[in-house]
Scaffold this motif. Structure first.
Motif, PDB file in Angstrom:
ATOM      1  N   ALA A   1      40.126  34.894  46.656  1.00 52.37           N
ATOM      2  CA  ALA A   1      40.923  36.101  46.437  1.00 52.37           C
ATOM      3  C   ALA A   1      42.310  35.688  45.979  1.00 52.37           C
ATOM      4  N   ASP A   2      42.516  35.647  44.650  1.00 52.07           N
ATOM      5  CA  ASP A   2      43.777  35.165  44.097  1.00 52.07           C
ATOM      6  C   ASP A   2      44.060  35.945  42.823  1.00 52.07           C
ATOM      7  N   ASN A   3      45.130  36.716  42.821  1.00 52.23           N
ATOM      8  CA  ASN A   3      45.431  37.563  41.677  1.00 52.23           C
ATOM      9  C   ASN A   3      46.447  36.943  40.728  1.00 52.23           C
ATOM     10  N   GLN A   4      46.912  35.704  41.030  1.00 47.22           N
ATOM     11  CA  GLN A   4      47.917  35.094  40.167  1.00 47.22           C
ATOM     12  C   GLN A   4      47.285  34.675  38.842  1.00 47.22           C
ATOM     13  N   ASP A   5      47.870  35.107  37.730  1.00 43.46           N
ATOM     14  CA  ASP A   5      47.419  34.752  36.379  1.00 43.46           C
ATOM     15  C   ASP A   5      45.956  35.133  36.142  1.00 43.46           C
ATOM     16  N   ALA A   6      45.474  36.159  36.829  1.00 42.68           N
ATOM     17  CA  ALA A   6      44.080  36.570  36.689  1.00 42.68           C
ATOM     18  C   ALA A   6      43.893  37.286  35.364  1.00 42.68           C
ATOM     19  N   LEU A   7      42.739  37.005  34.727  1.00 40.15           N
ATOM     20  CA  LEU A   7      42.378  37.732  33.515  1.00 40.15           C
ATOM     21  C   LEU A   7      41.853  39.100  33.933  1.00 40.15           C
ATOM     22  N   ALA A   8      42.556  40.150  33.563  1.00 33.66           N
ATOM     23  CA  ALA A   8      42.166  41.502  33.960  1.00 33.66           C
ATOM     24  C   ALA A   8      41.148  42.057  32.987  1.00 33.66           C
TER      25      ALA A   8
ATOM     26  N   TRP B   1      33.784  38.187  40.583  1.00 35.08           N
ATOM     27  CA  TRP B   1      34.846  37.318  40.080  1.00 35.08           C
ATOM     28  C   TRP B   1      36.061  38.089  39.580  1.00 35.08           C
ATOM     29  N   ARG B   2      35.965  39.402  39.516  1.00 31.50           N
ATOM     30  CA  ARG B   2      37.102  40.174  39.011  1.00 31.50           C
ATOM     31  C   ARG B   2      38.291  40.028  39.957  1.00 31.50           C
ATOM     32  N   GLY B   3      39.430  39.686  39.415  1.00 30.67           N
ATOM     33  CA  GLY B   3      40.637  39.480  40.218  1.00 30.67           C
ATOM     34  C   GLY B   3      40.872  38.045  40.605  1.00 30.67           C
ATOM     35  N   SER B   4      39.919  37.139  40.276  1.00 28.65           N
ATOM     36  CA  SER B   4      40.106  35.736  40.623  1.00 28.65           C
ATOM     37  C   SER B   4      41.099  35.086  39.666  1.00 28.65           C
TER      38      SER B   4
ATOM     39  N   SER C   1      38.888  33.132  33.181  1.00 26.67           N
ATOM     40  CA  SER C   1      39.430  32.920  31.842  1.00 26.67           C
ATOM     41  C   SER C   1      38.580  33.707  30.845  1.00 26.67           C
ATOM     42  N   GLU C   2      38.995  33.723  29.574  1.00 28.64           N
ATOM     43  CA  GLU C   2      38.221  34.432  28.550  1.00 28.64           C
ATOM     44  C   GLU C   2      36.856  33.783  28.373  1.00 28.64           C
ATOM     45  N   ASP C   3      36.814  32.444  28.394  1.00 30.33           N
ATOM     46  CA  ASP C   3      35.533  31.759  28.258  1.00 30.33           C
ATOM     47  C   ASP C   3      34.613  32.083  29.443  1.00 30.33           C
TER      48      ASP C   3
ATOM     49  N   LYS D   1      43.677  43.892  26.227  1.00 34.44           N
ATOM     50  CA  LYS D   1      42.977  44.244  27.456  1.00 34.44           C
ATOM     51  C   LYS D   1      41.477  44.141  27.236  1.00 34.44           C
ATOM     52  N   TRP D   2      40.814  43.403  28.131  1.00 35.36           N
ATOM     53  CA  TRP D   2      39.369  43.182  28.020  1.00 35.36           C
ATOM     54  C   TRP D   2      38.616  44.308  28.724  1.00 35.36           C
TER      55      TRP D   2
END
Length: 589
Positions: free
Chosen positions: A27-34, A58-61, A65-67, A104-105
């Motif tokens: 559970a880590d929201n730092q620099d998370a790909l939203a 994995w959402r919010g981890s 990354s985009e990959d 935004k993805w």
């Protein structure tokens, strides 16, 4: 295309919950790909996918990354197929794609589960020692097939499949074959035809039989106590029900704080599996003190003494002195250990003085009883000699009787402490004859029933009724214990304790006829507290022509105390035109 699903499917499913090579996301929201997820799926399947797909997990981890997002989108269809297969859907149509707009993805998932696969046939087979008895084997298989829950026409769900297999295996494990196992289980699925054929093969293992009892933990009490409570016969086939019955009997016994019963299931013993019993004993002697209050009999102080091993023979001696405002008593009870036939015999004595409704009664009672409990029924046979003196004003009378009696009680409740459904029924009969030390010939019958009916999740209806009759030429000469009065906390509320009966000068005495009925509606505000409204009706008289009901109405509070329901009621007695407070704990029966 045909596909075989074996027990390993459950393991494969759990492995799919995490992406290969990856641990569960932190559970880590730092620099998370939203990214947002749009899931189009029928509502019954939504919770399954939202709770298990890696795209949601994995959402919010911070490691997303985009990959990684693109990889999870590519894996999503196979994951969805795996999860839907557990619910019986083997031909779903799935679309999964990811897009980016203004940085935004967004992920779009479109799932059409299709029609579920249904069971078309099932087969249950048993190998092993069970087949050595062809008649028993056939009967067991017939019972398993009759109890099988995943029948032809049912949607094939993995959870139901596992449950059906466990239940079939349990039938062997609990009775005669505790080493039984699943030798083979196969679900053959045709995804295109949406049909499933099931096969279950059980290995019974050897037939186990009970051996001798091995008891540990006894220091104060003789082993005969355990032996007399034991329903197991050495040499009979293994039954887990018998083990549980023995353990329950020991735990319910007053001699033990705890009891554990087990057998060694690793191998069949030539002379039968020894039954291991380990008990922890209660102290044999105990003194108790108590104070209390009853709106029926007033303030109370009490002293109790108990000896569970009198004369080192496991005889139970109980004695109590109770001092109440309206009643003072001493009671002694000597109970003998349970016999092998299941009977419990006892001797009892009572000395009591009461001052109720203008009648002062002094009594002495000596009796013997035999108690037998079988399942939900309890039967008590007794013989009692009772002599008493009644004083009403300056007039005193003496009555005596030698009375055989029988009491039968049936309890069918979902809980003995806090019943919400079921009923209790008690029937009693007593008799006395002048030819056998009684002052009056009489036959007495009495019945009481309490019925509990839930109404929804928080409401309850309680119905109660009492009927009593004494067949005799007159009430004179019959001890007061065999006559009827009513009124009080758990009878006819709105009236004082035993204040409803036959008027005799300034006092109220017992009559030969009794009828009481009560209806109570309880609404529970939460798990502990509730409110109630009720109406009681009844009377106790000496002639049937006078048996006309008087009424009591009221309302009260309910609390589920550790020792049973606590009732606090305010009732209005229609006849007396007075309000009365009633307080009681537990169910009187």
């Amino acid at each position: 295309m045909r596909r075989s699903l074996r027990v390993g499917l459950a393991l494969a499913w759990s492995l799919c919950l995490s992406t290969p090579g990856q641990a569960a996301p932190a559970a880590d929201n730092q620099d998370a790909l939203a990214y947002d997820i749009t899931l189009r799926v029928p509502e019954p399947q939504r919770k399954l996918l939202e709770g298990n797909l890696d795209l949601y997990r994995w959402r919010g981890s911070g490691r997303m990354s985009e990959d990684q997002l693109q990889r999870l989108v590519r894996l999503a269809p196979e994951q969805i197929r795996t999860f839907l297969a557990t619910e019986g859907f083997y031909s779903p149509e799935i679309e999964a794609n990811a897009s980016q707009e203004n940085g935004k993805w967004s992920v779009a998932l479109v799932v059409e589960p299709g029609q579920p696969a249904r069971v078309t046939a099932y087969d249950i087979r048993v190998s092993g020692a069970l087949n050595e008895d062809a008649e028993q084997s056939a009967a067991r298989l017939d019972k398993m097939r009759a109890d099988w829950t995943l029948l032809p026409g049912a949607v094939f769900r993995q959870e139901n499949w596992e449950s059906a297999k466990r239940n079939a295996l349990k039938a062997l494990l609990l009775d005669r074959y505790p080493a039984a196992s699943i030798a083979e289980s196969r679900a053959t699925v045709d995804p295109e035809a949406r049909v499933v054929e099931l096969l279950l093969v059980l290995e019974s293992g050897p037939l186990f039989r009970f051996g001798a009892l091995e008891v540990q933990g006894l220091q104060r009490y003789p082993e005969s106590i355990v032996q007399r409570l034991n329903p197991i016969v050495a040499g009979e086939p293994y039954s887990q029900g018998k083990l549980l019955e023995l353990q329950t009997r020991l735990q319910d016994s007053p001699y033990f704080e705890s009891a554990a019963v087990s057998v060694d299931k690793d191998a069949a013993h030539p002379t039968g599996m020894p039954v291991h019993v380990e008990v922890r004993e209660k102290p044999s002697k105990k003194v108790g003190f108590g104070v209390g209050m009853s709106t029926d009999t007033g303030a109370r102080a009490q002293v109790d003494y108990q000896d569970l091993n009198l004369f080192e023979r496991a005889w139970r001696l109980g004695s109590a002195i109770k001092l109440e405002q309206k009643r003072q008593s001493w009671v002694g009870d000597l109970q003998f250990p349970r016999t092998e036939a299941g009977h419990r015999d006892s001797l009892n004595a009572l000395i009591e003085r009461t001052d109720i409704a203008g009648e002062i009664t002094r009594k002495l009672s000596l009796g013997v009883r035999r108690n037998f409990v079988h399942g939900k029924t309890e039967t008590v046979y007794g013989l009692r000699y009772l002599t008493e003196r009644q004083d009403i004003g300056i007039v005193g009378t003496r009555n005596a009787s030698l009375s055989p009696s029988v009491s039968w009680t049936y309890r069918d409740l979902d809980s003995l402490l806090y019943p919400t459904r079921g009923y209790l029924l008690n029937l009693q009969a007593d008799a006395g004859a002048q030819a056998l030390l009684s002052d009056q010939d009489f036959v007495r019958g009495y019945g009481r029933v309490v019925y509990f009916q839930p109404l929804g999740t928080r409401d309850q209806l309680i119905l109660r009724g009492e009927l009593g009759v004494v067949a005799a030429s007159s009430r004179l000469g019959i001890p007061s214990d065999y006559l009827f009065r009513t009124g009080g906390d758990q009878t006819l509320r709105g009236y004082a304790f035993q204040s409803v009966g036959v008027a005799d000068g300034s006092a109220v005495v017992g009559g030969r006829y009794l009828a009481v009925a009560s209806a109570e509606y309880v609404h529970w505000l939460n798990g502990q507290w509730g409110t109630a409204v009720f109406v009681d009706a009844g009377n106790a008289v000496d002639a049937l022509s006078a048996l006309k009901p008087i009424y009591g109405y009221g309302a009260g509070a309910r609390w589920k105390s550790p020792v049973g329901p606590l009732n606090l009621d305010i009732a209005y007695g229609e006849k007396t035109r007075q309000l009365r407070l009633h307080f009681s704990v537990g169910l009187s029966f």
